[in-house]
Design an enzyme around this catalytic site. Structure first.
Site, PDB file in Angstrom:
ATOM      1  N   ARG A  48     -27.774  52.080  88.893  1.00  8.17           N
ATOM      2  CA  ARG A  48     -28.132  52.596  90.227  1.00  8.17           C
ATOM      3  C   ARG A  48     -29.406  51.948  90.770  1.00  8.17           C
ATOM      4  O   ARG A  48     -30.229  52.622  91.384  1.00  8.17           O
ATOM      5  CB  ARG A  48     -28.301  54.122  90.204  1.00  8.17           C
ATOM      6  CG  ARG A  48     -27.045  54.891  89.860  1.00  8.17           C
ATOM      7  CD  ARG A  48     -26.166  55.036  91.088  1.00  8.17           C
ATOM      8  NE  ARG A  48     -24.923  55.718  90.764  1.00  8.17           N
ATOM      9  CZ  ARG A  48     -24.649  56.973  91.100  1.00  8.17           C
ATOM     10  NH1 ARG A  48     -25.524  57.667  91.774  1.00  8.17           N
ATOM     11  NH2 ARG A  48     -23.500  57.514  90.773  1.00  8.17           N
TER      12      ARG A  48
ATOM     13  N   ARG B 138     -27.837  52.573 105.037  1.00  6.48           N
ATOM     14  CA  ARG B 138     -26.927  53.718 104.857  1.00  6.48           C
ATOM     15  C   ARG B 138     -26.846  54.549 106.138  1.00  6.48           C
ATOM     16  O   ARG B 138     -25.768  54.978 106.537  1.00  6.48           O
ATOM     17  CB  ARG B 138     -27.463  54.549 103.689  1.00  6.48           C
ATOM     18  CG  ARG B 138     -26.863  55.886 103.462  1.00  6.48           C
ATOM     19  CD  ARG B 138     -25.564  55.792 102.689  1.00  6.48           C
ATOM     20  NE  ARG B 138     -25.151  57.110 102.238  1.00  6.48           N
ATOM     21  CZ  ARG B 138     -24.568  58.016 103.014  1.00  6.48           C
ATOM     22  NH1 ARG B 138     -24.315  57.752 104.267  1.00  6.48           N
ATOM     23  NH2 ARG B 138     -24.237  59.193 102.525  1.00  6.48           N
TER      24      ARG B 138
ATOM     25  N   ARG C 284     -30.570  55.320  96.962  1.00  7.76           N
ATOM     26  CA  ARG C 284     -31.403  56.103  97.880  1.00  7.76           C
ATOM     27  C   ARG C 284     -32.892  56.100  97.588  1.00  7.76           C
ATOM     28  O   ARG C 284     -33.676  56.537  98.430  1.00  7.76           O
ATOM     29  CB  ARG C 284     -30.874  57.543  97.932  1.00  7.76           C
ATOM     30  CG  ARG C 284     -29.602  57.646  98.735  1.00  7.76           C
ATOM     31  CD  ARG C 284     -28.991  59.018  98.643  1.00  7.76           C
ATOM     32  NE  ARG C 284     -28.502  59.265  97.279  1.00  7.76           N
ATOM     33  CZ  ARG C 284     -27.874  60.376  96.906  1.00  7.76           C
ATOM     34  NH1 ARG C 284     -27.696  61.346  97.764  1.00  7.76           N
ATOM     35  NH2 ARG C 284     -27.451  60.521  95.663  1.00  7.76           N
TER      36      ARG C 284
ATOM     37  N   ASP D 238     -18.378  52.376  94.531  1.00  3.58           N
ATOM     38  CA  ASP D 238     -18.382  53.636  93.786  1.00  3.58           C
ATOM     39  C   ASP D 238     -17.131  53.679  92.918  1.00  3.58           C
ATOM     40  O   ASP D 238     -16.114  53.075  93.265  1.00  3.58           O
ATOM     41  CB  ASP D 238     -18.411  54.835  94.739  1.00  3.58           C
ATOM     42  CG  ASP D 238     -18.784  56.099  93.981  1.00  3.58           C
ATOM     43  OD1 ASP D 238     -19.980  56.301  93.726  1.00  3.58           O
ATOM     44  OD2 ASP D 238     -17.880  56.845  93.572  1.00  3.58           O
TER      45      ASP D 238
ATOM     46  N   TYR E 243     -12.607  63.661  88.033  1.00  6.47           N
ATOM     47  CA  TYR E 243     -12.794  63.873  89.476  1.00  6.47           C
ATOM     48  C   TYR E 243     -11.452  64.124  90.167  1.00  6.47           C
ATOM     49  O   TYR E 243     -11.354  64.938  91.086  1.00  6.47           O
ATOM     50  CB  TYR E 243     -13.478  62.660  90.113  1.00  6.47           C
ATOM     51  CG  TYR E 243     -14.959  62.561  89.797  1.00  6.47           C
ATOM     52  CD1 TYR E 243     -15.888  63.383  90.428  1.00  6.47           C
ATOM     53  CD2 TYR E 243     -15.436  61.643  88.867  1.00  6.47           C
ATOM     54  CE1 TYR E 243     -17.236  63.295  90.148  1.00  6.47           C
ATOM     55  CE2 TYR E 243     -16.793  61.545  88.569  1.00  6.47           C
ATOM     56  CZ  TYR E 243     -17.686  62.375  89.217  1.00  6.47           C
ATOM     57  OH  TYR E 243     -19.018  62.291  88.942  1.00  6.47           O
TER      58      TYR E 243
HETATM   59  O1  1CP Z   1     -26.694  50.105  92.013  1.00  8.63           O
HETATM   60  C1  1CP Z   1     -25.677  50.557  91.437  1.00  8.63           C
HETATM   61  O2  1CP Z   1     -25.743  51.017  90.278  1.00  8.63           O
HETATM   62  C2  1CP Z   1     -24.332  50.396  92.115  1.00  8.63           C
HETATM   63  C3  1CP Z   1     -23.877  51.518  92.794  1.00  8.63           C
HETATM   64  C4  1CP Z   1     -23.103  52.682  92.192  1.00  8.63           C
HETATM   65  C5  1CP Z   1     -22.465  52.857  90.957  1.00  8.63           C
HETATM   66  C6  1CP Z   1     -22.464  51.934  89.756  1.00  8.63           C
HETATM   67  C7  1CP Z   1     -22.857  53.832  92.959  1.00  8.63           C
HETATM   68  C8  1CP Z   1     -23.388  54.039  94.319  1.00  8.63           C
HETATM   69  N1  1CP Z   1     -22.025  54.656  92.244  1.00  8.63           N
HETATM   70  C9  1CP Z   1     -21.781  54.098  91.003  1.00  8.63           C
HETATM   71  C10 1CP Z   1     -20.958  54.627  89.894  1.00  8.63           C
HETATM   72  C11 1CP Z   1     -20.668  56.065  89.828  1.00  8.63           C
HETATM   73  N2  1CP Z   1     -20.333  56.904  90.865  1.00  8.63           N
HETATM   74  C12 1CP Z   1     -20.569  56.807  88.623  1.00  8.63           C
HETATM   75  C13 1CP Z   1     -20.760  56.237  87.236  1.00  8.63           C
HETATM   76  C14 1CP Z   1     -22.192  56.030  86.908  1.00  8.63           C
HETATM   77  C15 1CP Z   1     -22.986  57.288  86.694  1.00  8.63           C
HETATM   78  O3  1CP Z   1     -22.679  58.021  85.740  1.00  8.63           O
HETATM   79  O4  1CP Z   1     -23.924  57.512  87.480  1.00  8.63           O
HETATM   80  C16 1CP Z   1     -20.252  58.141  88.964  1.00  8.63           C
HETATM   81  C17 1CP Z   1     -20.050  59.279  87.989  1.00  8.63           C
HETATM   82  C18 1CP Z   1     -20.084  58.189  90.359  1.00  8.63           C
HETATM   83  C19 1CP Z   1     -19.671  59.356  91.178  1.00  8.63           C
HETATM   84  C20 1CP Z   1     -20.636  59.588  92.257  1.00  8.63           C
HETATM   85  N3  1CP Z   1     -20.671  58.901  93.432  1.00  8.63           N
HETATM   86  C21 1CP Z   1     -21.742  60.456  92.235  1.00  8.63           C
HETATM   87  C22 1CP Z   1     -22.115  61.343  91.074  1.00  8.63           C
HETATM   88  C23 1CP Z   1     -21.800  62.756  91.399  1.00  8.63           C
HETATM   89  C24 1CP Z   1     -21.721  63.647  90.183  1.00  8.63           C
HETATM   90  O5  1CP Z   1     -20.637  64.184  89.959  1.00  8.63           O
HETATM   91  O6  1CP Z   1     -22.745  63.799  89.468  1.00  8.63           O
HETATM   92  C25 1CP Z   1     -22.431  60.318  93.458  1.00  8.63           C
HETATM   93  C26 1CP Z   1     -23.656  61.035  93.932  1.00  8.63           C
HETATM   94  C27 1CP Z   1     -21.744  59.318  94.203  1.00  8.63           C
HETATM   95  C28 1CP Z   1     -22.130  58.754  95.500  1.00  8.63           C
HETATM   96  C29 1CP Z   1     -22.935  57.520  95.387  1.00  8.63           C
HETATM   97  N4  1CP Z   1     -22.517  56.390  94.713  1.00  8.63           N
HETATM   98  C30 1CP Z   1     -23.472  55.419  94.833  1.00  8.63           C
HETATM   99  C31 1CP Z   1     -24.549  55.952  95.611  1.00  8.63           C
HETATM  100  C32 1CP Z   1     -25.787  55.208  96.026  1.00  8.63           C
HETATM  101  C33 1CP Z   1     -24.208  57.261  95.944  1.00  8.63           C
HETATM  102  C34 1CP Z   1     -25.016  58.206  96.802  1.00  8.63           C
HETATM  103  C35 1CP Z   1     -24.397  58.235  98.159  1.00  8.63           C
HETATM  104  C36 1CP Z   1     -25.353  58.124  99.296  1.00  8.63           C
HETATM  105  O7  1CP Z   1     -25.986  57.084  99.533  1.00  8.63           O
HETATM  106  O8  1CP Z   1     -25.438  59.140 100.004  1.00  8.63           O
END
Ligand code: 1CP
Length: 370
Positions: free
Chosen positions: A50, A63, A54, A100, A176
């Site tokens: 990540r 964004r 944000r 994502d 999910y």
């Molecule tokens: O920089 C990076 O790492 C690339 C971006 C990235 C990656 C690798 C995003 C952007 N998402 C992911 C993978 C991801 N998404 C995972 C696996 C990694 C981990 O365990 O963190 C998971 C479980 C998700 C699901 C997801 N998407 C969540 C988690 C929610 C939960 O159940 O805890 C969230 C918050 C998102 C949205 C998301 N994805 C990425 C961002 C920056 C965001 C936030 C959205 C925004 O900007 O409002």
């Protein structure tokens, strides 16, 4: 004699073209790729889960203008721009394509959206038949913006930086897809697997198929390495872990390797504890990403078989200062004589000050600069 020098000249031109071609496609072996393949290098490669997101004001700006999170994921120019943002600020060795894990259920025809300030939401499914009939062309077409973002990003990255492609593992995606949102323990989903093991197996089998296709396509479009996120496998018992996490991941690794034998693959069985060593042995991945609950002695033991990546607590990065620096050094001291890449144990938290990331990367780079 004239003939001889003519052929020599042609040969030199060909070698030159081959070399430039290799550089352009990013196939040059960076220190990051070398370490994933078990070779030692002078410096410790570093990237952060990540790393785009944000906590960066420039991300929040893009964004905001993109509006919806999925629109950002599916707009290649913007996805590429935010992928590159952390590398413009910090001395990172790799970019991870901005996307994502939930674009896969979306591309399968499931309804997916992101509730502002809450997280992902999906229209839950009970069986694979709740999704439209699978059509590979349609699936790949839906994901074409992700592939274009990879091409744009690889073309913009310097040759000494690698590009990582990723996917969620079948278990985590299924969580999910069935639960419709995140959960602490996925009790609903585990209950479902006990009630309907065959229906659940069908979902996992479909996910193995499509994740393999997706990852192969990512390599074709410029990814130099892959990471498979099994973020929720830590809720599984030993038998469930083997059936729903290890075996499906092993099958994906086999299929991707069949198409691309040399592609380095990183697995992340987050919070799998006792299961990590089994996962490493049975999946055949090149590297394992380690969460912060694992002791460094376990990471060291795994280094005899794979490259390890990790495992600084993301809360220490949030805190910053001496506590962060001394733990980061401790990790490097314990692991750097064997295959090792520095990373966090999980993603950067959105409240993290970017200066903390700056100090962390400097600490890692200084460690081998002496
Ligand atoms: O920089 C990076 O790492 C690339 C971006 C990235 C990656 C690798 C995003 C952007 N998402 C992911 C993978 C991801 N998404 C995972 C696996 C990694 C981990 O365990 O963190 C998971 C479980 C998700 C699901 C997801 N998407 C969540 C988690 C929610 C939960 O159940 O805890 C969230 C918050 C998102 C949205 C998301 N994805 C990425 C961002 C920056 C965001 C936030 C959205 C925004 O900007 O409002």
């Amino acid at each position: 004699m004239i003939h001889g020098s003519y052929y020599y000249y042609i040969l030199l031109i060909n070698i030159f073209i081959y070399f430039i071609g290799g550089l352009k496609s990013g196939s040059m072996k960076t220190e990051f790729i070398k370490r994933l393949s078990g070779e030692h290098t002078d410096h410790i490669p570093v990237w952060l889960m990540r790393q785009a997101g944000r906590y960066l004001p420039e991300y929040r700006e893009v964004r905001k203008n993109a509006g919806d999170f999925l629109t950002l994921c599916y707009t290649p120019k913007l996805a590429s721009e935010v992928t590159l943002q952390p590398l413009q600020r910090f001395d990172l060795d790799a970019a991870i394509i901005f996307s994502d894990i939930l674009v896969i259920p979306h591309a399968l025809g499931q309804k997916v959206w992101f509730e502002e300030g809450e997280g992902p939401r999906l229209d839950p499914i009970q069986s694979i038949d709740d999704l439209p009939e699978f059509n590979q062309d349609k699936f790949l077409n839906h994901l074409d913006p992700v592939f274009e973002a990879l091409r744009l990003t690889r073309a913009a990255l310097p040759d000494d930086k690698s590009l990582i492609g990723f996917a969620g593992a079948p278990w985590t995606l299924a969580c999910y897809m069935i639960n419709g949102r995140g959960s602490r323990d996925y009790q609903n989903v585990r209950h479902y697997t006990f009630q309907n093991p065959d229906a659940f197996q069908n979902i996992i089998d479909r996910l193995v198929d499509v994740i393999s296709i997706y990852l192969i396509e990512k390599i074709k479009n410029g990814a130099n390495a892959l990471q498979i996120f099994d973020s929720w496998c830590g809720v599984l018992s030993v038998e469930e872990f083997d059936r729903w996490s290890v075996q499906p991941t092993a099958e994906i690794v086999r299929r991707v390797r069949k198409a691309y034998p040399d592609i380095p693959m990183i697995g992340f069985p987050r919070m799998a504890g006792y299961g990590y060593e089994d996962y490493v042995e049975k999946t055949g991945i090149n590297a394992v990403s380690c969460d912060p609950t694992l002791p460094l002695s376990t990471l060291r033991a795994m280094q005899d078989h794979v490259c390890v990546q990790g495992n600084l607590d993301n809360l220490l990065l949030l805190k910053g200062g001496d506590a962060m620096v001394s733990q980061a050094k401790k990790i490097c001291e314990a692991l750097n004589d064997k295959p090792f890449i520095f990373n966090l144990g999980h993603g950067v938290i959105k409240e993290t000050p970017p200066e903390h990331v700056e100090l962390l990367i400097k600490t890692i780079k200084d460690f081998t600069r002496g």
